[in-house]
Design a protein around this motif. Structure first.
Motif, PDB file in Angstrom:
ATOM      1  N   GLU A 104     -60.070 -40.434 -76.667  1.00 47.88           N
ATOM      2  CA  GLU A 104     -60.790 -40.049 -75.438  1.00 47.88           C
ATOM      3  C   GLU A 104     -60.888 -38.519 -75.332  1.00 47.88           C
ATOM      4  O   GLU A 104     -61.913 -37.991 -74.916  1.00 47.88           O
ATOM      5  CB  GLU A 104     -60.109 -40.627 -74.188  1.00 47.88           C
ATOM      6  CG  GLU A 104     -59.977 -42.158 -74.135  1.00 47.88           C
ATOM      7  CD  GLU A 104     -61.286 -42.929 -74.011  1.00 47.88           C
ATOM      8  OE1 GLU A 104     -62.360 -42.382 -74.313  1.00 47.88           O
ATOM      9  OE2 GLU A 104     -61.228 -44.127 -73.638  1.00 47.88           O
ATOM     10  N   HIS A 116     -62.240 -50.209 -77.032  1.00 50.35           N
ATOM     11  CA  HIS A 116     -61.181 -49.959 -76.035  1.00 50.35           C
ATOM     12  C   HIS A 116     -61.095 -51.124 -75.041  1.00 50.35           C
ATOM     13  O   HIS A 116     -60.008 -51.542 -74.652  1.00 50.35           O
ATOM     14  CB  HIS A 116     -61.452 -48.657 -75.256  1.00 50.35           C
ATOM     15  CG  HIS A 116     -61.445 -47.435 -76.124  1.00 50.35           C
ATOM     16  ND1 HIS A 116     -61.923 -46.232 -75.704  1.00 50.35           N
ATOM     17  CD2 HIS A 116     -61.014 -47.254 -77.404  1.00 50.35           C
ATOM     18  CE1 HIS A 116     -61.783 -45.337 -76.680  1.00 50.35           C
ATOM     19  NE2 HIS A 116     -61.249 -45.937 -77.721  1.00 50.35           N
ATOM     20  N   GLU A 145     -66.176 -47.425 -76.977  1.00 55.89           N
ATOM     21  CA  GLU A 145     -65.682 -47.933 -75.685  1.00 55.89           C
ATOM     22  C   GLU A 145     -65.576 -49.468 -75.702  1.00 55.89           C
ATOM     23  O   GLU A 145     -64.693 -50.034 -75.047  1.00 55.89           O
ATOM     24  CB  GLU A 145     -66.539 -47.461 -74.508  1.00 55.89           C
ATOM     25  CG  GLU A 145     -66.824 -45.956 -74.429  1.00 55.89           C
ATOM     26  CD  GLU A 145     -65.610 -45.018 -74.453  1.00 55.89           C
ATOM     27  OE1 GLU A 145     -64.460 -45.497 -74.427  1.00 55.89           O
ATOM     28  OE2 GLU A 145     -65.830 -43.795 -74.513  1.00 55.89           O
ATOM     29  N   GLU A 161     -63.925 -49.550 -69.060  1.00 58.84           N
ATOM     30  CA  GLU A 161     -64.444 -49.456 -70.428  1.00 58.84           C
ATOM     31  C   GLU A 161     -65.710 -50.309 -70.583  1.00 58.84           C
ATOM     32  O   GLU A 161     -66.676 -49.885 -71.208  1.00 58.84           O
ATOM     33  CB  GLU A 161     -63.394 -49.917 -71.454  1.00 58.84           C
ATOM     34  CG  GLU A 161     -62.146 -49.066 -71.537  1.00 58.84           C
ATOM     35  CD  GLU A 161     -62.370 -47.703 -72.193  1.00 58.84           C
ATOM     36  OE1 GLU A 161     -63.475 -47.431 -72.710  1.00 58.84           O
ATOM     37  OE2 GLU A 161     -61.430 -46.896 -72.157  1.00 58.84           O
TER      38      GLU A 161
HETATM   39 FE   LIG Z   1     -62.706 -45.546 -73.730  1.00 58.73          FE
END
Ligand SMILES: [Fe+2]
Ligand SMILES: [Fe+2]
Length: 193
Positions: A62, A150, A147, A117
Motif C-alpha cells: 500500500e 487484498h 486490490e 478493498e
Molecule cells: Fe489494498
C-alpha cells in the motif's frame, strides 16, 4: 463484481477526470490509510503469525501504491494536498461491531477492510475503463488487480480466524449495508466519493 450489490455509474469517472489533482490527492491518502489499517491489525492481533506476515506485505504494498501516486502527482506538476476525509469509510466504520467478544470485533475489522478493498477495486476498474488518459487507465487497471487480491486476503483471514462469527452471514450483511450506503455516493472526484 466481488459480491457488490451496486456498481458505480461510469459517469463518475468523467467527474473524476475533470479534477485529476483532486482524485490523485484523495487516492494517495486512501493508500496511506490502507497501509495504516494493515499496521493496526498487525499491532492488535500479533498472536496470528500468518496474519502478521501477510499484512506486513500488504502494508508495504500500500505504501508502494502511495509512492506511485505521489510520483504521478509530481510528474504532472500537481501538488499533493492535505489528507481528505473519507466519509464513506467513516460510515462503514460505524457499521463495525465494537461490542461482543474480541473475536467478533477482530473478524468485523477484517470484513471492514475487505469491504473497502472490494469497493476500491471496483472504482479503479471504472476509472481504468472510462478515463481518456491512457497512462492513468493502465495505472488503475494494475491497481485494480492488486486490490482484488487484498480483498481475498482479508476475507480469507476472517474465515480462518473466526471462533464465534458466521462469516458468510455477516459478510452478506456487510454487502447489503454497503449496497445501500453507496447509493449516496458517485458524485465527487474522490475514490469513494
Ligand atoms: Fe489494498
Ligand atoms: Fe492499494
Amino acid at each position: 463484481m466481488l459480491g457488490l450489490r451496486l456498481l458505480t455509474d461510469p459517469r463518475w469517472a468523467n467527474i473524476a477526470e475533470t479534477n485529476l489533482e483532486e482524485i490523485l490527492t484523495d487516492h494517495a491518502w486512501c493508500e496511506q490509510k490502507a497501509a495504516s489499517n494493515a499496521i493496526s491489525l498487525i499491532t492488535q492481533n500479533s498472536e496470528h503469525q500468518d496474519l502478521v506476515h501477510e499484512l506486513t506485505a500488504i502494508a508495504i504494498e500500500e505504501m508502494q501504491h502511495f509512492q506511485l501516486v505521489i510520483d504521478i502527482i509530481k510528474q504532472r506538476g500537481y501538488t499533493l494536498g492535505r489528507e481528505r476525509k473519507d466519509d464513506y469509510v467513516n460510515q462503514l466504520m460505524k457499521f463495525t461491531k465494537k461490542d461482543g467478544s474480541r473475536n467478533t470485533a477482530f473478524i468485523d475489522r477484517l470484513l471492514f477492510a475487505a469491504m473497502i478493498e472490494a469497493r476500491s477495486c471496483e472504482r479503479f476498474r471504472v476509472l481504468s475503463q472510462n478515463i481518456k488518459d491512457k497512462e492513468l487507465a493502465k495505472f488503475y487497471h494494475d491497481l485494480m488487480v492488486s486490490e482484488a487480491s487484498h480483498y481475498t486476503t482479508f476475507l480469507n483471514f476472517a474465515r480462518r480466524y473466526t471462533i464465534d462469527v458466521d462469516v458468510d452471514r455477516r459478510w452478506k450483511e456487510w454487502l447489503i449495508f454497503e449496497g445501500e450506503l453507496i447509493k449516496s455516493y458517485g458524485k465527487k472526484e474522490h475514490i469513494h466519493g
